[in-house]
Design an enzyme around this catalytic site. Sequence first.
Site, short mmCIF file in Angstrom:
data_model
loop_
_atom_site.label_atom_id
_atom_site.label_comp_id
_atom_site.label_asym_id
_atom_site.label_seq_id
_atom_site.Cartn_x
_atom_site.Cartn_y
_atom_site.Cartn_z
N TYR A 148 9.72 -36.26 -19.63
CA TYR A 148 7.99 -35.42 -19.38
C TYR A 148 8.36 -35.85 -17.75
CZ TYR A 148 7.59 -40.52 -19.30
OH TYR A 148 7.41 -42.15 -18.74
N CYS A 164 5.99 -40.33 -12.85
CA CYS A 164 5.00 -40.82 -13.32
C CYS A 164 4.18 -40.63 -11.50
CB CYS A 164 4.64 -42.18 -13.61
SG CYS A 164 5.50 -43.49 -12.63
N LYS A 176 1.07 -1.81 -0.07
CA LYS A 176 0.07 -0.08 -0.08
C LYS A 176 0.90 1.34 0.00
CE LYS A 176 -3.54 -0.19 2.48
NZ LYS A 176 -4.59 -0.53 3.89
N HIS A 217 -15.47 -8.75 2.69
CA HIS A 217 -14.56 -9.56 3.02
C HIS A 217 -14.52 -11.33 2.73
CE1 HIS A 217 -12.82 -6.48 5.90
NE2 HIS A 217 -12.12 -6.76 4.52
N ARG A 234 -3.99 -1.31 -6.11
CA ARG A 234 -2.73 -2.67 -5.94
C ARG A 234 -3.85 -3.18 -6.71
NH1 ARG A 234 -5.32 -4.94 -0.22
NH2 ARG A 234 -8.19 -4.61 -0.94
N ARG A 263 -2.87 2.77 8.35
CA ARG A 263 -3.57 1.83 8.16
C ARG A 263 -2.49 0.89 8.30
NH1 ARG A 263 -8.11 2.53 4.41
NH2 ARG A 263 -8.60 4.20 4.66
N MET A 284 -6.48 -7.17 8.95
CA MET A 284 -5.10 -6.29 9.97
C MET A 284 -6.15 -5.59 10.20
SD MET A 284 -0.86 -6.80 9.33
CE MET A 284 -1.13 -6.35 6.93
N SER A 340 11.47 -44.47 -15.21
CA SER A 340 10.02 -43.15 -15.13
C SER A 340 9.93 -43.28 -12.93
CB SER A 340 9.05 -43.77 -15.75
OG SER A 340 7.54 -43.32 -14.77
N GLY A 393 -7.68 -6.67 5.35
CA GLY A 393 -9.04 -6.84 5.88
C GLY A 393 -8.21 -7.58 7.57
#
Length: 883
Positions: free
Chosen positions: A858, A838, A23, A453, A337, A93, A104, A770, A102
């Site tokens: 892969y 895998c 902020k 919120h 923000r 703030r 804090m 694998s 919200g």
Amino acid sequence: MTVKTIYSFAEGKAEWKELLGGKGANLAEMTRVGLPVPPGFTITTEACRRFFAEGEQLPEQVARELREALDDLQEQTGKWLGNPDAPLLLSVRSGAVHSMPGMMDTILNLGLNDDTVEGLAKQTGNPRFAYDCYRRLIQMFGNVVLGLDHFRFEQIMERHKQVAGLRLDTELSAKHLQAIIEEYQGFILEKSKRPFPQNPLEQLRQAVEAVFLSWNNARARVYRKIHRIPDDLGTAVNVQAMVFGNRGNDSGTGVAFTRNPATGEQKLYGEFLLNAQGEDVVAGIRTPRPIGELAESMPEVYEELMMIAKRLELHYKDMQDIEFTVEQGKLYILQTRNGKRTAQAAVKIAVDLVNENVINREEALMRIEPEMIERLLHRQFAELGERKPWVKGLPASPGAATGRIVFSADDAERWAKAGEAVILVRPETTPDDIHGILAAKGILTSRGGMTSHAAVVARGMGKACICGCEELRIDGKRKQVTAAGQTLHEGDRISIDGGTGMVYLGELPLIEPMLSAECEELLAWADEVRRLQVRTNADTPEDAKKARAFGAEGIGLCRTEHMFMDAGRLPVMQKMIMAETLAERKEALEELLPMQKEDFVGLFRAMEGLPVTIRLLDPPLHEFVPDLEELVVSQAKRESMGDVDPQQRKQQEQWIKKVRALSEANPMLGHRGCRLALTYPEIAEMQVEAIGLAAAECLSQGIPVQVEIMVPLVGHVNELKRLRQIIEGVLARHKAANGSSIAFRVGTMIEVPRAALTADEIAAEADFFSFGTNDLTQMTFGYSRDDAEGKFLHAYVEEKILPENPFMVLDRDGVGKLIRWAAEQGRKTNPQLKLGICGEHGGEQKSIQFCHEVGLDYVSCSPYRVPLARLAAAQAEIARRSQ
Ligand code: PEP
Ligand code: MG
């Protein structure tokens, strides 16, 4: 030189986010580019960390710089803290590096006391306004700084309203408010044994300390844990000259998103309240008006806001969440923000920004958390036909959820722990409800807007949420809710659609999700970048098709055991297991062969020539027979009831004998994997035969086949050597008999540490490896994968003995070392060796990054994770390029 701990907004910039918090950095940046931001300053996160290091004491340097910064601000505004003729009023703030909406605390109207409130009343000619501001300050101060319950203040106010016969807060007169203020002050003195401070400097110091302390309140801790934000960062504090949105109907306050945070649609989106102050909008206490209506009530302000929104979005190259206040017709920007958004919106916005030439494709790819892609596959309700909703609210966070209703966050948590799917129903949620939101499948509130919120938090977590469903009459005490002539009680079932805002009675069936067009586009860009291939773990043609639709490039693991579990097959499988002689067993296998062949035909058809890795039977045989205890108990019951058919008894005894013979003290380390194939080669032979037959059938129909036969649980090269001979023998016989030749590869899972250590030897017998990282993790740590997570792993992670659950995120330092070694050694012996993974880690972002780093070919994961894996693989490559 000591580093400063406070910077005015005019000094800072966006790049200083670590120091100024999100902020603070953005307020500085907006000030720098000339936007209408009320002046102020930021106390750094470093000051917060020092505050905690010095035993929760404001360091002397910070206190000194605070006085200096205040002097500057007073000079700049021509107003003075505590001066009744020109009172400076402040907001205080929190503002952490990572936005924690919200979580804090905030204090507004700081600087008012019994004197300055008179000054403010005189200056504004509006005593009601002045006393209302003062009332709010005392209430917030009492709550945030002195730790008194917010609700107790509300009670006092409610009582005054009742006595005066009023319904709304706004109907309270200056006189009423004065009486309330007096009672508030008395209440504070009584409860906290100290008066509400009249000295504004003292108010400021205490407020700053309280905001620092709120970094460690319970809800902030929970939020950090969910979002994996480190606990030691601390928060910055922003002190800013107040502007007032509650000075009449030419004033107001609101929140605007530059695009729709739920869908990503490119249109200014948000809400505002006329004649209201700061927190009224986000706290969800009054349901605000859609931002479009601002165009009617204040057209010029709306124009200016639109312009600023566009400018901010271009400046930050991302969707912005802007808080604004209008004071007597003048617009002020209080915050901007990067806006929180749903997964769906995140993808759409990233793709749109590329198409608008604001960012490039790589930036877009890096912006999307791979987990978001998984969330995108939100479930939806099946076709609803004529079904009418019970009530309707605001569609705050998309996704469908169905469950039993509960009325408190604690109940949500308790029920969810007991395995119930719950929908949390609340008038509004406060940040204290976060544990309940986390536990619930969905959230339904009667008050609050799309930026309340409940909405913001639910969107962040990908939970379905409906807000502002005003028809609902919720009685939390009696745990019931009424609407449309119907009362539901705790435990009743409802279904909510967070994408439409519709609430339905009862449980609705859910359907499988699909990828949006934007998501397809983003993933196509990912495919161009990534080097790792993405395959899927699939055992059925349906799963294989689904995975292909999600972009899978082959099957990396078909667990053939799953094919024998269904009701039709199990008796034949059991017959095979129960066989006393080889001849009997072969007979049962003969019966299984055509079924198994059909399984493989299905897979080959679904994959149309893409590689299909079929693993020979892996689990111990006792997994296919009934539980020993159950058998013994049922027989004992029969005997005791005199129900003794001799034939049945004999059969039951045979079962018990066989199951006893199969049982092992430690089956995971026992007679399974290749050990099974080596002791009962006829089982493996049947499976390979089925592969040969299936491939031949498909080829004869023009369907290409690429088959890889995979041997599980190899620990010694000789195991693979022997099984390779068996496999090749069967396929050679098959060729001789049918005249058709199929191309195949033989490889092994690497899931026993010894296999990894001797990978150079094993690679001489393997066409591919694998990595079965489920077993490899189990055996490297020595943690039973069936028990560890339920018993101690949770505590290990909680206590930070382990950084993560190694069954979810690959352990680079241990298991990873084995993989790296095996990959290097394997390729040394056999440069053509194909390498894949895998285990479950093949669908997890950080593990995929690791696979990329060690040069695997892969990853293979469950169908729903294929899209995530495509993105994570692209991100791994982009990260490498930028190193
Ligand atoms: C593994 O061990 O990682 C693996 C994929 O096999 P399974 O989970 O079937 O044991
Ligand atoms: Mg395994």
